[in-house]
Design a protein around this motif. Structure first.
Motif, PDB file in Angstrom:
ATOM      1  N   ALA A  29      -7.262  15.060  -2.607  1.00 18.51           N
ATOM      2  CA  ALA A  29      -6.156  14.144  -2.339  1.00 18.51           C
ATOM      3  C   ALA A  29      -6.759  12.880  -1.733  1.00 18.51           C
ATOM      4  N   ALA A  30      -6.354  11.725  -2.256  1.00 14.07           N
ATOM      5  CA  ALA A  30      -6.842  10.441  -1.742  1.00 14.07           C
ATOM      6  C   ALA A  30      -5.643   9.557  -1.414  1.00 14.07           C
ATOM      7  N   GLN A  31      -5.656   8.989  -0.231  1.00 15.19           N
ATOM      8  CA  GLN A  31      -4.569   8.123   0.224  1.00 15.19           C
ATOM      9  C   GLN A  31      -5.168   6.787   0.671  1.00 15.19           C
ATOM     10  N   PRO A  32      -4.984   5.715  -0.128  1.00 13.55           N
ATOM     11  CA  PRO A  32      -5.484   4.400   0.301  1.00 13.55           C
ATOM     12  C   PRO A  32      -4.854   3.980   1.630  1.00 13.55           C
ATOM     13  N   LEU A  33      -5.660   3.305   2.461  1.00 15.08           N
ATOM     14  CA  LEU A  33      -5.230   2.842   3.778  1.00 15.08           C
ATOM     15  C   LEU A  33      -5.419   1.327   3.876  1.00 15.08           C
ATOM     16  N   ASP A  34      -4.622   0.696   4.738  1.00 11.82           N
ATOM     17  CA  ASP A  34      -4.845  -0.731   4.979  1.00 11.82           C
ATOM     18  C   ASP A  34      -5.858  -0.886   6.117  1.00 11.82           C
TER      19      ASP A  34
END
Length: 143
Positions: A29-34
């Protein structure tokens, strides 16, 4: 992912990108972050895994469009849909094994393949190139 099913979450920081990634036996699972480590709403991506997490290494492309798995017998690039974008078979990482395996199922239950030495995989900063450290011989070019 529940901690009973997955490894610890990690923050990956390829140049110009940040993402929270976590690997289970079945997927990444990959969740882009700011820049403030806040998740981008609706941008979570999941990649089906070709083999369990204890059987090699993995990396997610900087733009989270592809995951590459370096396993006991092959390097495989997987899209979020589960489609294989490329695969290169190589010599088995289990030191005593001289077979060139076709699939994970061939050695899934073998005790001597439980904790193999492992290769590595990584992306270039733009995500356009994959480097992999594998055991020879390589049976084919990337497809």
């Amino acid at each position: 992912m529940p901690s009973t099913q997955a490894g610890p979450p990690e923050i990956a920081e390829p140049p110009g990108h940040r993402m929270l990634v976590q690997r289970s036996d079945d997927e990444i699972a990959a969740q882009p972050l700011d820049d403030a480590s806040v998740a981008h709403a609706g941008t979570s991506v999941r990649f089906p895994a070709p083999w369990p997490r204890g059987r090699g290494t993995w990396e997610v492309a900087p733009d989270a469009s592809l995951a590459v798995f370096a396993g006991v017998h092959a390097v495989r690039a997987v899209e979020p849909s589960g489609a294989t974008r490329g695969k290169v078979r190589h010599g088995c990482w289990c030191g005593a094994c001289r077979e060139t395996h076709e699939s994970y199922d061939e050695y899934a239950d073998r005790q001597n393949h439980r904790y193999p030495e492992s290769g590595s995989v990584g992306f270039s900063t733009d995500g356009g190139l994959v480097w992999a450290h594998v055991r020879g011989p390589s049976s084919e070019r990337a497809s």
